[in-house]
Write an enzyme that holds these catalytic residues in place. Structure first.
Site, PDB file in Angstrom:
ATOM      1  N   LYS A  42     -10.446  -5.230   2.945  1.00 50.62           N
ATOM      2  CA  LYS A  42     -10.760  -5.820   1.381  1.00 50.62           C
ATOM      3  C   LYS A  42     -12.014  -6.689   1.992  1.00 50.62           C
ATOM      4  O   LYS A  42     -12.472  -6.595   0.814  1.00 50.62           O
ATOM      5  CB  LYS A  42      -9.693  -6.819   1.214  1.00 50.62           C
ATOM      6  N   SER A  68      -5.037  -5.212   5.015  1.00 53.10           N
ATOM      7  CA  SER A  68      -6.186  -5.589   3.816  1.00 53.10           C
ATOM      8  C   SER A  68      -6.724  -5.805   4.385  1.00 53.10           C
ATOM      9  O   SER A  68      -7.731  -7.118   3.225  1.00 53.10           O
ATOM     10  CB  SER A  68      -4.911  -6.524   3.293  1.00 53.10           C
ATOM     11  N   SER A 114      -5.077 -10.417  -3.015  1.00 50.25           N
ATOM     12  CA  SER A 114      -5.336  -9.548  -2.044  1.00 50.25           C
ATOM     13  C   SER A 114      -4.686  -9.168  -2.932  1.00 50.25           C
ATOM     14  O   SER A 114      -4.224  -7.277  -2.412  1.00 50.25           O
ATOM     15  CB  SER A 114      -3.869  -9.866  -1.020  1.00 50.25           C
ATOM     16  N   LYS A 129      -9.572 -13.725   5.965  1.00 57.21           N
ATOM     17  CA  LYS A 129      -8.283 -12.794   5.099  1.00 57.21           C
ATOM     18  C   LYS A 129      -6.971 -12.489   6.044  1.00 57.21           C
ATOM     19  O   LYS A 129      -6.680 -12.353   7.182  1.00 57.21           O
ATOM     20  CB  LYS A 129      -9.303 -11.479   4.817  1.00 57.21           C
TER      21      LYS A 129
END
Length: 381
Positions: free
Chosen positions: A59, A56, A121, A223
């Site tokens: 992202k 993730s 997320s 993140k």
């Protein structure tokens, strides 16, 4: 021609430096980088140039594409985007993955979707935004890859907008750190979203997974990531006393290990590493290069570009700066010609080289002068 090496004394760096007793920071992460935000210097690198599955953490690139669309005017925060069956099935509640819990065939505001991507997320939020910008998730992933390469993130390749495991979803820790730097530097109006601790949508409250927030003073992004293939990873940023550091690591075995390593690495980034200014653009170095067949026997050298060294504080004592050129230089030489390099070396530090240029013109000797110089050169051997 022989190679000339001139070592420049840097007493101001070594005076109070402790002896180098052991290596700098070490980690059990499979990939890790510590980067100084201001200069982009990589202070610590463990497999940081090797492409890895980012989960993730990719992202961040999805968000960058959305922010650029907002600033270009092709998207607005108030736009309401449709939630497709693909977005719901692949990234929604039915997927069993990280989700914003968007309802199929509903519509969601871009502002909410950004919160859903950054804080929750949400894979479904990523796909909704991808389809709006690219027409399809796969087309958007191609756009992500192209844009990453334009930005110099050459290790990056994207197969989706979410970070879902795919052989085509890869990027290095160094490039993730640089991506974080771009988000902070180029999109300050939106950077505060990365430090928000929670977000509620459709009555469902979810919390930011970043283990640094609220725990490490000065931490404000960015993140986390996790898949079975990649392990547990983090892109983190924190600022203290006017200095900002970015950390990236991946491959930790558990969520608890990620939290521990995040705090340990960020503490080292801000406490154990420093960025030291050595020269400013145009500064002369304390060394003159020998000139052959010139009306002057030597020429001054100056640095082209600022020269900094980001390294572990223990390594300051062993910092070595050398002037390197193939010499003697042969006249004529024009001021501004690149005639050598300045090399900066230290333990546990990536060697850097910077151009050195001539500070003045040196004309070629006349015929008789050249003959005399050649004879003198032969006599000296």
């Amino acid at each position: 021609m022989r190679k000339i090496f001139g070592t420049i004394a840097l007493i101001f760096l070594t005076a109070a430096a402790p002896a180098l007793a052991q290596p700098g920071f070490q980690t059990e992460a499979s990939h890790a980088v510590i980067m100084d935000y201001e200069t982009g210097e990589v202070l610590f690198n463990h497999n940081g140039d090797e492409a890895m599955p980012p989960a993730s953490m990719s992202k961040m690139m999805t968000v960058l594409m959305v922010l650029e669309a907002l600033e270009a005017g092709s998207l607005s925060l108030d736009d309401e985007l449709p939630v497709s069956v693909h977005a719901w099935r692949t990234g929604g509640a039915a997927s069993g993955s990280s989700t914003m819990f968007l309802e199929v065939n509903s519509r969601a505001r871009v502002e909410d979707l950004l919160h859903g991507v950054i804080i929750q997320s949400g894979n479904d939020a990523c796909i909704v935004l991808a389809e709006a910008i690219g027409g399809s998730e796969s087309a958007f992933a191609d756009m992500m890859t192209d844009r990453a390469h334009e930005l110099g993130l050459t290790s990056a390749s994207f197969a989706n907008a979410t970070g879902w495991p795919d052989p085509g979803q890869m990027i290095s820790a160094r490039d993730l750190a640089e991506l974080a730097r771009i988000l902070i530097r180029d999109h300050p109006d939106y950077y505060g979203l990365w430090s928000e601790r929670e977000f509620t949508y459709n009555g469902i409250r979810q919390y930011n997974r970043n283990p640094l927030l609220g725990v490490f003073s000065g931490a404000d992004g960015l993140k986390t990531g996790h898949t079975e293939d990649s392990g547990y990873g983090l892109v983190g940023s924190a600022e203290r006393d006017g200095e900002r550091r970015i950390i990236v690591f991946n491959g930790m075995p558990s969520n608890a290990d990620r939290a521990t390593e995040a705090e340990r690495m960020m503490r080292a980034a801000l406490s154990d590493y420093g960025v030291y200014h050595l020269f400013s653009d145009g500064d002369a170095v304390d060394h003159r290069a020998e000139v052959f067949m010139g009306e002057a026997d030597s020429i001054g050298l100056q640095v082209q570009g600022d020269v900094t060294a980001g390294l572990h504080r223990r390594s300051r004592r062993d910092l070595r700066v050398t002037v390197n050129y193939d010499g003697p230089l042969v006249a004529p030489i024009a001021a501004g010609d690149v005639v050598g390099t300045l090399r900066v070396e230290a333990p546990d530090y990536e060697t850097h080289e910077y151009p050195l240029v001539a500070t003045e013109d040196v004309a070629r000797k006349g015929l008789m002068g050249r003959i005399g110089a050649a004879l003198a050169h032969m006599i000296r051997g």
